[in-house]
Scaffold this active site. Structure first.
Site, PDB file in Angstrom:
ATOM      1  NE  ARG A 207      -3.339  -0.069   2.897  1.00 23.37           N
ATOM      2  CZ  ARG A 207      -4.396  -0.637   2.318  1.00 23.37           C
ATOM      3  NH1 ARG A 207      -4.979  -0.056   1.298  1.00 23.37           N
ATOM      4  NH2 ARG A 207      -4.861  -1.785   2.765  1.00 23.37           N
TER       5      ARG A 207
ATOM      6  CG  HIS B 217     -19.339   6.844   3.883  1.00 21.85           C
ATOM      7  ND1 HIS B 217     -18.729   5.702   3.390  1.00 21.85           N
ATOM      8  CD2 HIS B 217     -20.231   6.427   4.811  1.00 21.85           C
ATOM      9  CE1 HIS B 217     -19.238   4.644   4.000  1.00 21.85           C
ATOM     10  NE2 HIS B 217     -20.148   5.051   4.862  1.00 21.85           N
TER      11      HIS B 217
END
Ligand code: GRF
Length: 201
Positions: free
Chosen positions: A66, A110
């Site tokens: 990552r 979101h």
């Protein structure tokens, strides 16, 4: 903070479109400097091209960790002189390498009224919980998933016969309305972060 936005997508890009439209209609004084996608087949890439915005695909599968993936994203955003990063349906978690590179300069939308229902399938979570109102949240991105300071929220009713798809569609309309407004709010300045809170000054 420059008014050059970097928008990160993974899919259809309807929130990207809302941002591009708000800019084109002079509701948002900013420019999209680059659209980055971790998926080569993201439909949102075509929306960016149609708007004349540079696009780049950075496939997360090409990186071992990552941190490596995050570092490449940071490098490309810096290359395009991006001041504010907007996640718009970007389906990869971002780690400290990314978050620390853009302090208080990464936003996400979101589809729930955070802090309720973070993570995946929030509309399904909301229906399973039997809530009577649902909605969406634009918030700063921190290392903690869907937990950063909240800039704007909007609510929608939950109807008795809602499915996750019907609720998602109702929430999406509000996402498209508040995301450009939240970006404008952040770019306008006159705010500070106080712990978990976005405070207007
Ligand atoms: C939106 O519901 C967003 O809130 C969520 O993923 C969806 C992305 O939709 N994070 P789109 O790609 O912007 O159309």
């Amino acid at each position: 903070m420059t008014r050059r936005l970097g928008v990160l997508i993974s899919g259809r890009g309807s929130n990207l479109q809302a941002i591009l439209t708000a800019i084109a209609q002079h509701h948002l004084d900013a420019s999209v400097a680059v659209v980055l996608s971790n998926r080569p087949d993201a439909a949102g890439l075509e929306r960016a091209r149609e708007a004349g915005v540079p696009t780049e695909v950075i496939d997360h599968r090409s990186y071992r960790t990552r941190a490596e993936f995050d570092a490449v994203l940071v490098e490309r955003l810096r290359h395009h002189d991006v001041g504010l990063v907007c996640l718009a349906g970007f389906m990869r978690l971002l780690g400290p390498v990314f978050v620390n590179a853009f302090p208080h300069a990464v936003l996400n939308v979101h589809p729930s009224l955070l802090p309720a229902f973070p993570g995946v399938d929030p509309q399904r979570q909301a229906l399973a919980h039997g809530v009577k109102v649902a909605g969406c949240t634009v918030h700063f991105v921190t290392e903690e998933l869907d937990a950063g300071p909240i800039v704007l929220q909007a609510t929608v009713p939950v109807l008795a016969d809602d499915t996750p798809d019907s609720l998602a569609a109702r929430i999406l309309v509000e996402e498209h309305r508040i995301y450009p407004r939240a970006i404008a709010r952040v770019l306008a300045g006159g705010w500070r972060i106080d712990g978990r809170r976005f405070v207007e000054t």
